[in-house]
Every structure is written in structure tokens, then in C-alpha cells.
Design an enzyme around this catalytic site. Structure first.
Site, short mmCIF file in Angstrom:
data_model
loop_
_atom_site.label_atom_id
_atom_site.label_comp_id
_atom_site.label_asym_id
_atom_site.label_seq_id
_atom_site.Cartn_x
_atom_site.Cartn_y
_atom_site.Cartn_z
N TYR A 197 13.66 40.64 -20.03
CA TYR A 197 15.06 40.30 -19.69
C TYR A 197 16.03 41.21 -20.42
O TYR A 197 16.96 41.77 -19.82
CB TYR A 197 15.31 38.83 -20.04
CG TYR A 197 16.74 38.38 -19.91
CD1 TYR A 197 17.41 38.42 -18.69
CD2 TYR A 197 17.43 37.88 -21.02
CE1 TYR A 197 18.72 37.98 -18.58
CE2 TYR A 197 18.74 37.45 -20.92
CZ TYR A 197 19.37 37.50 -19.70
OH TYR A 197 20.68 37.09 -19.60
N SER A 241 24.60 41.12 -20.28
CA SER A 241 24.42 40.14 -21.35
C SER A 241 24.38 40.87 -22.68
O SER A 241 23.97 42.04 -22.74
CB SER A 241 23.10 39.37 -21.16
OG SER A 241 22.79 38.60 -22.30
#
Length: 256
Positions: A156, A143
Site C-alpha cells: 500500500y 496518503s
């Protein structure tokens, strides 16, 4: 362009919806035999049913949590029994759902690292012995939170950054076995049931302003745009590409 993927065997972890399902569909269109997986058995069965109407027996589904090594081994065994080999592994694992702020408990760090880092490591470790016989390709879905400062939860972001680093170093460790390892770091991808669809429902005006200000293309990406990129990277056509992370975010990241 012929990606030379006909009859190659692929495992797409996390493929009952969104980016993973789009990747599985794209690989099937290129002639692959594809095993899909997902934690939600009903959603996975719906996806497999739809794809079998188009691609028949080239579709296999194995439900379960693919961060669990025993479930991974079950899936890889099913693939080998059905098709006798494995050449492509897509680790589309993880979730960005988490708590805001800097003061995160250890349990939250461990939870998000297990989902977004250790699960992919377990999948790669389990799959490499299968890939060594014929060579092959591993693709991690990371990501842009790993390479850019964003409002995403800190654990995350850190877990996805670790995944990119692991991918690069793993590529060197397995190159002499003919295995290539790469990452894609998607930006803001909109699809039914995804986090951005939820955010739009909750606060559309705020989200639209954010996309307009932060993404030069001023739009969301689509799962299909990531899927076409993924199919190219795992194909023999990109055979000299390994150890790289490719960003697909409409120009959002500012790093050189």
C-alpha cells in the site's frame, strides 16, 4: 473566497462515503455539477439521495468499481451525455487493508497496486481526452504512507508513493493541454465506516496513544478539512499550481 467553480463539471471517484463524499459535497456547495461513484450501489444511492435534496439535478451517481476501465468509460460517457463536458477529476481510489510484515506474496502486491495505483492511472488516461477540450484539473488522493515510515502494509505504501511520482510526471506531460495535476496526501482521517473508526472500536487506548505521540495536533483530521483543500486545488483560483503533492496530516510527517 469565490473559487470560480459554478457550473463546472466534476467526477469524484470513490465518493459514497468518507473523504470522497465530503469532496463531492464541497464541490456541490461551490456550484459544481458532480458525478459520484462507489462500488457499493446501495451506499452510493443513499449518498446521492441525500445530496439531491440539497442540490437537485446537479448530482449524478454511477455505481461500479472505478479501477475497471470499462466501468470508468461508462461513467465518463454518462457524464458527457448529461452535461456535455468534464473539467475536474478526483481520483479517490484505494484501500490500505492488507497483510502486515515484509514477506508479501506477489498476488498481494498486485492487488494493492491495482487498487491504489493502476486504478487511478486508468481513470486519468480515460479522462484526459475529455479534459483536453476545455482544460481542467486532476487531483489524486494519495496518503502520508507514501512519504513517511508508518505501520501501513508495504505494498500500500509503495503504491501510494508511485501515485505521487506519476502525478508529478503526468503534470508535465499534459500541461500544454491546459490540464493541471496535483495530489493531496491525507494523514489520519476519522469518519463513519472508515478504518480509523474500526481501529478505535478494536483498541481505543492504543490508537489514542499513537495519535497523541505521532500527530503534533493530537487529533484526527476530518473529511471536510481535506474536501476544502481539494476544492481550492481544482479551482481556477489555484491556476499556477501543478505537479505538487500537498500533505494534510496535522504535522505528522517529519520530512522537510
Amino acid at each position: 473566497m469565490d473559487l470560480q467553480l459554478t457550473d463546472r463539471v466534476a467526477f469524484v471517484a470513490g465518493s459514497s462515503k468518507g473523504i470522497g463524499r465530503a469532496i463531492a459535497t464541497g464541490l456541490l456547495r461551490e456550484g459544481c455539477r458532480v458525478c459520484l461513484s462507489g462500488r457499493n450501489g446501495d451506499a452510493l444511492e443513499d449518498a446521492c439521495r441525500d445530496l439531491r435534496t440539497q442540490f437537485g439535478d446537479r448530482v449524478l451517481g454511477v455505481p461500479g468499481d472505478m479501477t475497471d476501465r470499462s466501468v470508468i468509460d461508462t461513467a465518463l460517457g454518462a457524464i458527457y451525455r448529461k452535461w456535455g463536458g468534464l473539467e475536474i477529476v478526483i481520483a479517490n481510489l484505494g484501500s490500505g487493508k492488507g497483510k502486515p510484515g515484509w514477506n508479501q506474496e506477489q498476488d498481494e502486491w498486485e492487488r494493492l497496486f491495482n487498487l491504489n495505483f493502476f486504478g487511478s492511472v486508468r481513470l486519468a488516461q480515460a479522462a484526459i481526452p475529455y479534459l483536453q477540450s476545455n482544460g481542467g484539473s486532476i487531483l489524486f488522493i494519495a496518503s502520508i504512507v507514501a512519504v513517511e515510515s508508518t505501520p501501513a502494509p508495504l505494498p500500500y505504501s509503495a503504491a501510494k508513493a508511485a501515485l505521487i511520482n506519476y502525478s508529478k510526471n503526468l503534470s508535465r506531460a499534459v500541461a500544454n493541454s491546459g490540464i493541471r495535476v496535483n495530489c493531496i496526501a491525507p494523514g489520519n482521517i476519522l469518519f463513519p465506516g472508515g478504518s480509523w473508526e474500526r481501529h478505535l472500536k478494536e483498541r481505543r487506548e492504543e490508537v489514542e496513544k499513537y495519535i497523541a505521540a505521532e500527530v503534533p495536533q493530537q487529533r484526527f483530521g476530518t473529511p471536510e478539512e481535506i474536501a476544502s483543500f481539494a476544492a481550492y486545488l481544482v479551482s481556477p483560483v489555484s491556476g499556477f499550481s501543478t505537479g505538487a503533492c500537498y500533505i494534510a496530516d496535522g504535522g505528522q510527517t517529519r520530512r522537510i
